[in-house]
Design an enzyme around this catalytic site. Structure first.
Site, PDB file in Angstrom:
ATOM      1  N   HIS A 178       0.819  -1.208   0.000  1.00  0.00           N
ATOM      2  CA  HIS A 178       0.000   0.000   0.000  1.00  0.00           C
ATOM      3  C   HIS A 178       0.857   1.264   0.000  1.00  0.00           C
ATOM      4  O   HIS A 178       0.433   2.299  -0.528  1.00  0.00           O
ATOM      5  CB  HIS A 178      -0.948  -0.008   1.200  1.00  0.00           C
ATOM      6  CG  HIS A 178      -2.109  -0.924   1.023  1.00  0.00           C
ATOM      7  ND1 HIS A 178      -3.405  -0.493   0.901  1.00  0.00           N
ATOM      8  CD2 HIS A 178      -2.170  -2.287   0.933  1.00  0.00           C
ATOM      9  CE1 HIS A 178      -4.214  -1.524   0.746  1.00  0.00           C
ATOM     10  NE2 HIS A 178      -3.481  -2.623   0.765  1.00  0.00           N
ATOM     11  N   ASP A 179       2.041   1.194   0.589  1.00  0.00           N
ATOM     12  CA  ASP A 179       2.939   2.345   0.525  1.00  0.00           C
ATOM     13  C   ASP A 179       3.581   2.449  -0.860  1.00  0.00           C
ATOM     14  O   ASP A 179       3.589   3.517  -1.470  1.00  0.00           O
ATOM     15  CB  ASP A 179       4.025   2.230   1.603  1.00  0.00           C
ATOM     16  CG  ASP A 179       4.858   3.501   1.708  1.00  0.00           C
ATOM     17  OD1 ASP A 179       4.268   4.592   1.827  1.00  0.00           O
ATOM     18  OD2 ASP A 179       6.098   3.414   1.659  1.00  0.00           O
ATOM     19  N   LEU A 186       1.137 -20.408   6.543  1.00  0.00           N
ATOM     20  CA  LEU A 186       2.143 -21.016   5.666  1.00  0.00           C
ATOM     21  C   LEU A 186       2.223 -20.279   4.337  1.00  0.00           C
ATOM     22  O   LEU A 186       1.194 -19.911   3.759  1.00  0.00           O
ATOM     23  CB  LEU A 186       1.816 -22.486   5.382  1.00  0.00           C
ATOM     24  CG  LEU A 186       1.712 -23.438   6.571  1.00  0.00           C
ATOM     25  CD1 LEU A 186       1.325 -24.828   6.093  1.00  0.00           C
ATOM     26  CD2 LEU A 186       3.017 -23.472   7.357  1.00  0.00           C
ATOM     27  N   THR A 228      -4.601 -22.071   4.937  1.00  0.00           N
ATOM     28  CA  THR A 228      -3.304 -22.190   5.626  1.00  0.00           C
ATOM     29  C   THR A 228      -2.616 -20.822   5.701  1.00  0.00           C
ATOM     30  O   THR A 228      -1.524 -20.639   5.152  1.00  0.00           O
ATOM     31  CB  THR A 228      -2.386 -23.194   4.903  1.00  0.00           C
ATOM     32  OG1 THR A 228      -2.230 -22.767   3.525  1.00  0.00           O
ATOM     33  CG2 THR A 228      -2.956 -24.596   4.938  1.00  0.00           C
ATOM     34  N   HIS A 276      -1.116 -13.220  -1.009  1.00  0.00           N
ATOM     35  CA  HIS A 276      -2.393 -13.551  -0.374  1.00  0.00           C
ATOM     36  C   HIS A 276      -2.383 -14.933   0.277  1.00  0.00           C
ATOM     37  O   HIS A 276      -3.332 -15.291   0.972  1.00  0.00           O
ATOM     38  CB  HIS A 276      -3.532 -13.441  -1.388  1.00  0.00           C
ATOM     39  CG  HIS A 276      -3.940 -12.032  -1.651  1.00  0.00           C
ATOM     40  ND1 HIS A 276      -5.022 -11.685  -2.440  1.00  0.00           N
ATOM     41  CD2 HIS A 276      -3.408 -10.848  -1.218  1.00  0.00           C
ATOM     42  CE1 HIS A 276      -5.132 -10.361  -2.485  1.00  0.00           C
ATOM     43  NE2 HIS A 276      -4.166  -9.837  -1.759  1.00  0.00           N
ATOM     44  N   THR A 277      -1.331 -15.692   0.064  1.00  0.00           N
ATOM     45  CA  THR A 277      -1.216 -16.986   0.736  1.00  0.00           C
ATOM     46  C   THR A 277      -1.092 -16.837   2.247  1.00  0.00           C
ATOM     47  O   THR A 277      -1.412 -17.771   2.994  1.00  0.00           O
ATOM     48  CB  THR A 277      -0.018 -17.785   0.180  1.00  0.00           C
ATOM     49  OG1 THR A 277      -0.014 -19.082   0.783  1.00  0.00           O
ATOM     50  CG2 THR A 277       1.310 -17.123   0.501  1.00  0.00           C
ATOM     51  N   SER A 295       5.261   7.362   2.946  1.00  0.00           N
ATOM     52  CA  SER A 295       4.262   8.429   3.114  1.00  0.00           C
ATOM     53  C   SER A 295       3.065   7.999   3.955  1.00  0.00           C
ATOM     54  O   SER A 295       2.492   8.806   4.685  1.00  0.00           O
ATOM     55  CB  SER A 295       3.787   8.940   1.751  1.00  0.00           C
ATOM     56  OG  SER A 295       3.132   7.912   1.011  1.00  0.00           O
ATOM     57  N   GLY A 303       5.859   6.449  -4.263  1.00  0.00           N
ATOM     58  CA  GLY A 303       6.124   5.019  -4.203  1.00  0.00           C
ATOM     59  C   GLY A 303       6.519   4.578  -2.811  1.00  0.00           C
ATOM     60  O   GLY A 303       5.883   4.952  -1.808  1.00  0.00           O
ATOM     61  N   ASP A 312      -7.013 -18.235   2.343  1.00  0.00           N
ATOM     62  CA  ASP A 312      -6.933 -19.682   2.116  1.00  0.00           C
ATOM     63  C   ASP A 312      -6.933 -20.384   3.464  1.00  0.00           C
ATOM     64  O   ASP A 312      -7.003 -19.738   4.515  1.00  0.00           O
ATOM     65  CB  ASP A 312      -5.739 -20.071   1.229  1.00  0.00           C
ATOM     66  CG  ASP A 312      -4.381 -19.968   1.922  1.00  0.00           C
ATOM     67  OD1 ASP A 312      -4.326 -19.754   3.154  1.00  0.00           O
ATOM     68  OD2 ASP A 312      -3.346 -20.108   1.240  1.00  0.00           O
TER      69      ASP A 312
END
EC number: 1.11.1.14
Length: 326
Positions: A74-75, A228, A225, A205-206, A97, A93, A223
């Site tokens: 997000h930064d 992990l 797990t 996203h795991t 900020s 970027g 998910d």
């Protein structure tokens, strides 16, 4: 074939880095315990210890670790050469900020919920002589390292901090279409992050969870797990959704296949988009790819808006946990 070639290059580069490190004269750090290839990296050992003991609960893959990794994106993604071309400020970027101007940036809709991790990290930044920009990316790399199976993520020092907040509407939202997300990442990366690299980036996203998509449920994983760094995320997003973990009907949410698991609309659509579906499927049961590809994109994401020639590579400070066979 292309992946095998890239993986071979990444593996060879890692091997050569290890050989080079063995031959490079190391610097004794002031703490009397550690050595580094560059004296600028010595300060990170104390930061790592502080983070592990006092933010990540003794080095665990906790919600704070997940949110620290989320914060890096997000930064960093808040930069737009397209806006700059129009004569407008496009953001800096990976410039810290979001932590320097939290009252402004954590109020953006896409950043809802990040005020908590920004507040938790604030005293750590105050205790250590690191820029906000360096701290955010380093904390994310250390947080991810606590999740068994994660790759060793890049750590640099020397980034310049922001002098003004990033504009709104630069962070992709879960209700955005694939075209909107692909266009946003392509803009931020000056064309490097195409739809395929977008899939690589979503490997994060795991070990991720949603806190604010469903206001009635907090910490819902993507998910089964979330502790992990594995490929279950790519498996389970392809399964047919049958239920909502909460009341449902939330913007950016679609039905998930398992109780207690949330599915983002953006993950659902990118997993099925004709430009990315095959790449998505290629991650299933492919742990080396899940590690190498995210390692590759995180390296570049973490220096968006910065000049790499001004930075010192301190990746050696990021240690890892092995993924045990289940």
């Amino acid at each position: 074939m292309a992946f095998k070639s890239l993986l071979t290059i990444v593996s060879l580069a890692a091997a050569l880095t290890g050989i080079n490190a063995a031959l490079t004269r190391r610097v004794a750090c002031p703490d009397g315990k550690n050595t580094a290839t560059n004296a600028a990296c010595c300060q990170l050992f104390a930061v790592r210890e502080d983070l592990q003991q006092n933010l990540f609960h003794g080095g665990l893959c906790t919600a704070e670790a997940h949110e620290s990794l989320r914060l890096t994106f997000h930064d960093a993604i808040a930069i737009s050469p397209a806006l700059e071309a129009q004569g407008k400020f496009g953001g800096g970027g990976a410039d810290g900020s979001i932590a320097i101007f939290p009252e402004i940036e954590t109020a953006f809709h896409a950043n809802i919920g990040l005020d908590e991790i920004v507040a938790l990290q604030k005293p750590f930044i105050a205790r250590h002589n690191l820029s906000h920009a360096d701290f955010i990316q380093f904390a994310g790399a250390i947080g991810a390292s606590n999740c068994a199976g994660a790759p060793q993520l890049a750590a640099f020092v020397g980034r310049k901090d922001a002098t003004q907040p990033a504009p709104d509407n630069l962070v992709p939202e879960p209700f955005h279409t694939p075209d909107q997300i692909f266009d946003r990442l392509a803009d931020a990366s000056q064309g490097e992050f195409d739809p395929i690299l977008t899939v690589w980036l979503l490997t994060a996203h795991t070990v991720a969870a949603a806190n604010d998509v469903d206001p009635t449920k907090s910490g819902l994983p993507f998910d089964s797990t979330p502790e992990l760094w594995d490929t279950q995320f790519f498996v389970e997003t392809q399964l047919r959704g049958t239920l909502f973990p909460g009341k449902g009907g939330n913007q950016g949410e679609v039905e998930s296949p398992l109780a207690g698991e949330i599915r983002l609309q953006s993950d659902h659509t990118i997993a099925r988009d004709s430009r990315t579906a095959c790449e998505w499927q290629s991650f299933v049961d492919n742990q080396p790819k899940a590690q190498a590809m995210f390692q590759f994109v995180f390296h570049d994401l973490s220096i968006f808006g910065q000049n790499i020639d001004d930075l010192v590579d301190c990746t050696e400070v990021v240690s890892l946990r092995r993924l045990s066979h289940r």
